[in-house]
Design an enzyme around this catalytic site. Structure first.
Site, PDB file in Angstrom:
ATOM      1  N   ASN A   8      -0.917   0.285   7.781  1.00 23.85           N
ATOM      2  CA  ASN A   8      -0.747  -0.951   7.018  1.00 23.85           C
ATOM      3  C   ASN A   8       0.755  -1.232   6.877  1.00 23.85           C
ATOM      4  O   ASN A   8       1.488  -0.417   6.312  1.00 23.85           O
ATOM      5  CB  ASN A   8      -1.414  -0.774   5.647  1.00 23.85           C
ATOM      6  CG  ASN A   8      -1.295  -2.026   4.789  1.00 23.85           C
ATOM      7  OD1 ASN A   8      -0.236  -2.632   4.726  1.00 23.85           O
ATOM      8  ND2 ASN A   8      -2.362  -2.389   4.121  1.00 23.85           N
ATOM      9  N   HIS A  11       4.211  -3.413   3.483  1.00 20.74           N
ATOM     10  CA  HIS A  11       5.432  -3.183   2.708  1.00 20.74           C
ATOM     11  C   HIS A  11       6.703  -3.364   3.518  1.00 20.74           C
ATOM     12  O   HIS A  11       7.797  -3.398   2.952  1.00 20.74           O
ATOM     13  CB  HIS A  11       5.346  -1.851   1.981  1.00 20.74           C
ATOM     14  CG  HIS A  11       4.254  -1.895   0.950  1.00 20.74           C
ATOM     15  ND1 HIS A  11       4.201  -2.874  -0.019  1.00 20.74           N
ATOM     16  CD2 HIS A  11       3.128  -1.156   0.788  1.00 20.74           C
ATOM     17  CE1 HIS A  11       3.111  -2.707  -0.754  1.00 20.74           C
ATOM     18  NE2 HIS A  11       2.437  -1.686  -0.274  1.00 20.74           N
ATOM     19  N   HIS A  44      -2.534  -7.258   4.747  1.00 22.56           N
ATOM     20  CA  HIS A  44      -3.304  -7.927   3.689  1.00 22.56           C
ATOM     21  C   HIS A  44      -2.675  -9.294   3.460  1.00 22.56           C
ATOM     22  O   HIS A  44      -1.529  -9.389   3.024  1.00 22.56           O
ATOM     23  CB  HIS A  44      -3.233  -7.072   2.422  1.00 22.56           C
ATOM     24  CG  HIS A  44      -4.086  -7.565   1.298  1.00 22.56           C
ATOM     25  ND1 HIS A  44      -4.342  -6.809   0.179  1.00 22.56           N
ATOM     26  CD2 HIS A  44      -4.753  -8.736   1.105  1.00 22.56           C
ATOM     27  CE1 HIS A  44      -5.120  -7.489  -0.654  1.00 22.56           C
ATOM     28  NE2 HIS A  44      -5.372  -8.671  -0.112  1.00 22.56           N
ATOM     29  N   ARG A  46      -2.481 -11.895   1.128  1.00 25.04           N
ATOM     30  CA  ARG A  46      -2.836 -12.170  -0.272  1.00 25.04           C
ATOM     31  C   ARG A  46      -2.686 -13.650  -0.562  1.00 25.04           C
ATOM     32  O   ARG A  46      -1.860 -14.341   0.045  1.00 25.04           O
ATOM     33  CB  ARG A  46      -1.942 -11.360  -1.218  1.00 25.04           C
ATOM     34  CG  ARG A  46      -2.063  -9.858  -1.041  1.00 25.04           C
ATOM     35  CD  ARG A  46      -1.294  -9.124  -2.130  1.00 25.04           C
ATOM     36  NE  ARG A  46      -2.000  -9.201  -3.379  1.00 25.04           N
ATOM     37  CZ  ARG A  46      -2.744  -8.233  -3.908  1.00 25.04           C
ATOM     38  NH1 ARG A  46      -2.847  -7.070  -3.303  1.00 25.04           N
ATOM     39  NH2 ARG A  46      -3.373  -8.406  -5.042  1.00 25.04           N
ATOM     40  N   ARG A  50       2.588 -12.684  -1.245  1.00 25.49           N
ATOM     41  CA  ARG A  50       3.742 -11.927  -1.743  1.00 25.49           C
ATOM     42  C   ARG A  50       4.406 -11.100  -0.647  1.00 25.49           C
ATOM     43  O   ARG A  50       5.552 -10.723  -0.760  1.00 25.49           O
ATOM     44  CB  ARG A  50       3.349 -11.053  -2.937  1.00 25.49           C
ATOM     45  CG  ARG A  50       2.438  -9.913  -2.581  1.00 25.49           C
ATOM     46  CD  ARG A  50       2.205  -8.997  -3.769  1.00 25.49           C
ATOM     47  NE  ARG A  50       1.336  -9.588  -4.768  1.00 25.49           N
ATOM     48  CZ  ARG A  50       0.654  -8.865  -5.668  1.00 25.49           C
ATOM     49  NH1 ARG A  50       0.787  -7.550  -5.692  1.00 25.49           N
ATOM     50  NH2 ARG A  50      -0.147  -9.434  -6.532  1.00 25.49           N
ATOM     51  N   GLU A  71      -6.923  -7.759   5.913  1.00 26.58           N
ATOM     52  CA  GLU A  71      -7.593  -7.690   4.606  1.00 26.58           C
ATOM     53  C   GLU A  71      -7.354  -9.006   3.892  1.00 26.58           C
ATOM     54  O   GLU A  71      -6.239  -9.539   3.906  1.00 26.58           O
ATOM     55  CB  GLU A  71      -6.972  -6.590   3.739  1.00 26.58           C
ATOM     56  CG  GLU A  71      -7.102  -5.210   4.288  1.00 26.58           C
ATOM     57  CD  GLU A  71      -6.288  -4.231   3.446  1.00 26.58           C
ATOM     58  OE1 GLU A  71      -5.680  -4.630   2.446  1.00 26.58           O
ATOM     59  OE2 GLU A  71      -6.265  -3.059   3.825  1.00 26.58           O
ATOM     60  N   THR A 102      -4.430  -3.481  -4.445  1.00 28.25           N
ATOM     61  CA  THR A 102      -5.882  -3.602  -4.605  1.00 28.25           C
ATOM     62  C   THR A 102      -6.348  -2.524  -5.583  1.00 28.25           C
ATOM     63  O   THR A 102      -6.083  -1.349  -5.378  1.00 28.25           O
ATOM     64  CB  THR A 102      -6.584  -3.414  -3.244  1.00 28.25           C
ATOM     65  OG1 THR A 102      -5.878  -4.180  -2.273  1.00 28.25           O
ATOM     66  CG2 THR A 102      -8.024  -3.860  -3.301  1.00 28.25           C
ATOM     67  N   HIS A 192      -6.721   4.036   0.713  1.00 26.22           N
ATOM     68  CA  HIS A 192      -6.033   3.678  -0.537  1.00 26.22           C
ATOM     69  C   HIS A 192      -5.415   4.907  -1.159  1.00 26.22           C
ATOM     70  O   HIS A 192      -6.125   5.844  -1.529  1.00 26.22           O
ATOM     71  CB  HIS A 192      -6.925   2.959  -1.568  1.00 26.22           C
ATOM     72  CG  HIS A 192      -6.104   1.961  -2.348  1.00 26.22           C
ATOM     73  ND1 HIS A 192      -5.369   2.302  -3.440  1.00 26.22           N
ATOM     74  CD2 HIS A 192      -5.841   0.660  -2.099  1.00 26.22           C
ATOM     75  CE1 HIS A 192      -4.702   1.246  -3.856  1.00 26.22           C
ATOM     76  NE2 HIS A 192      -4.962   0.230  -3.053  1.00 26.22           N
TER      77      HIS A 192
HETATM   78  N1  PXP Z   1      -7.280  -0.198   2.259  1.00 26.79           N
HETATM   79  C1  PXP Z   1      -7.258  -1.339   1.503  1.00 26.79           C
HETATM   80  C2  PXP Z   1      -8.503  -2.144   1.442  1.00 26.79           C
HETATM   81  C3  PXP Z   1      -6.103  -1.750   0.827  1.00 26.79           C
HETATM   82  O1  PXP Z   1      -6.116  -2.870   0.087  1.00 26.79           O
HETATM   83  C4  PXP Z   1      -4.937  -0.963   0.942  1.00 26.79           C
HETATM   84  C5  PXP Z   1      -3.684  -1.406   0.260  1.00 26.79           C
HETATM   85  O2  PXP Z   1      -3.234  -2.589   0.825  1.00 26.79           O
HETATM   86  C6  PXP Z   1      -4.991   0.190   1.742  1.00 26.79           C
HETATM   87  C7  PXP Z   1      -6.177   0.566   2.360  1.00 26.79           C
HETATM   88  C8  PXP Z   1      -3.806   1.068   1.938  1.00 26.79           C
HETATM   89  O3  PXP Z   1      -3.481   1.661   0.732  1.00 26.79           O
HETATM   90  P1  PXP Z   1      -2.085   2.376   0.556  1.00 26.79           P
HETATM   91  O4  PXP Z   1      -1.030   1.328   0.733  1.00 26.79           O
HETATM   92  O5  PXP Z   1      -2.150   2.935  -0.814  1.00 26.79           O
HETATM   93  O6  PXP Z   1      -2.007   3.432   1.634  1.00 26.79           O
END
Ligand code: PXP
Length: 242
Positions: A8, A11, A44, A46, A50, A71, A102, A192
């Protein structure tokens, strides 16, 4: 079954948005992640935009060889932004403007009516659908009824446990939810809050095909570089799986 890593890169966009300019570029990070062994890229979109912007989706779709997973909330606004891009996957997540990230799985039971419509719309566009749900058996059963392709189990509660807490009960919930989902014909992902330190027991759940990991990975990459951060994480995942 080999365990895949979905990286992901939200960030990287968070850092870019901090100054409102062009750097760092999430697509560059995504390509580096792909080169370092990521099996998929997740972002994601949003509602408040952001971090990830619509132009990021278009660029990522254009340049990536690995699947793009977007997402988003199950809203008409999100569907209008995401469907024309044609990602491989859409993961439907709950979203509130106040949250930092999330903060729980979708309540697929409460939202079954609107979700049914959104899932139908995405599948008609040839996009595979995953629902982000808590490891609760009734939520898994509802996901299967909604005819999605996969669920992503929320590992947030497990990840938030203090280091010295007994993770057994939460891991049991994840294992049982994964087993039921697989029996019902769903593909199983999880994510997550996962880090190289806590990923092992989740990686060991045999039904889980893929982990989506962002914050800890990008945080580590700022210090040691993305390639090394991904190598460390893949090694921890492989060790957990073995
Ligand atoms: N899965 C989902 C559905 C999420 O919303 C997120 C955070 O954007 C993640 C996984 C990844 O989580 P983390 O950034 O804590 O590794």
């Amino acid at each position: 079954m080999n365990l895949r890593l979905g990286v992901n890169v939200d960030h990287v966009a968070t850092l870019r948005q901090a100054r409102g300019g062009h750097e760092p570029e999430p697509a560059t990070a995504a390509l580096l992640a792909q080169g370092a062994g990521a099996h998929g890229i997740t972002v994601h979109l949003r509602a408040d935009r952001r971090h990830i912007q619509e132009r990021d989706l278009r660029i990522l779709k254009e340049v990536l060889a690995v699947p793009l997973n977007v997402e988003c909330a199950a809203t008409q606004e999100a569907m209008e932004a995401v469907i024309p891009v044609g990602p491989s996957w859409v993961t439907l997540v709950p979203e509130s403007r106040e949250e930092l990230t999330t903060s729980g799985g979708l309540d697929a039971i409460f939202l079954q009516g609107p979700l049914k419509q959104t899932v139908r719309e995405l599948r008609a566009a040839g996009i595979r659908v995953s629902l982000f749900v808590d490891p609760v058996l009734d939520q898994v059963k509802m996901a299967a009824k909604l005819d999605v392709d996969a669920i992503e189990l929320n590992t947030g509660t497990y990840s938030d446990l203090p280091m010295d807490a007994d993770a057994g009960p939460e891991l049991t919930r994840l294992r049982e939810a994964a087993r039921l989902a697989s029996r019902l014909g769903l593909r199983v992902l999880a994510g997550h809050g996962l880090t190289p330190r806590n990923v092992g027991p989740v990686a060991a759940i045999p039904e889980i095909e893929e982990l989506n990991i962002g914050h800890s990975l990008i945080g580590r990459a700022v210090l040691v570089g993305l390639e090394r951060a991904i190598a460390e994480l893949l090694a921890a995942m492989a060790e957990g799986r073995a």
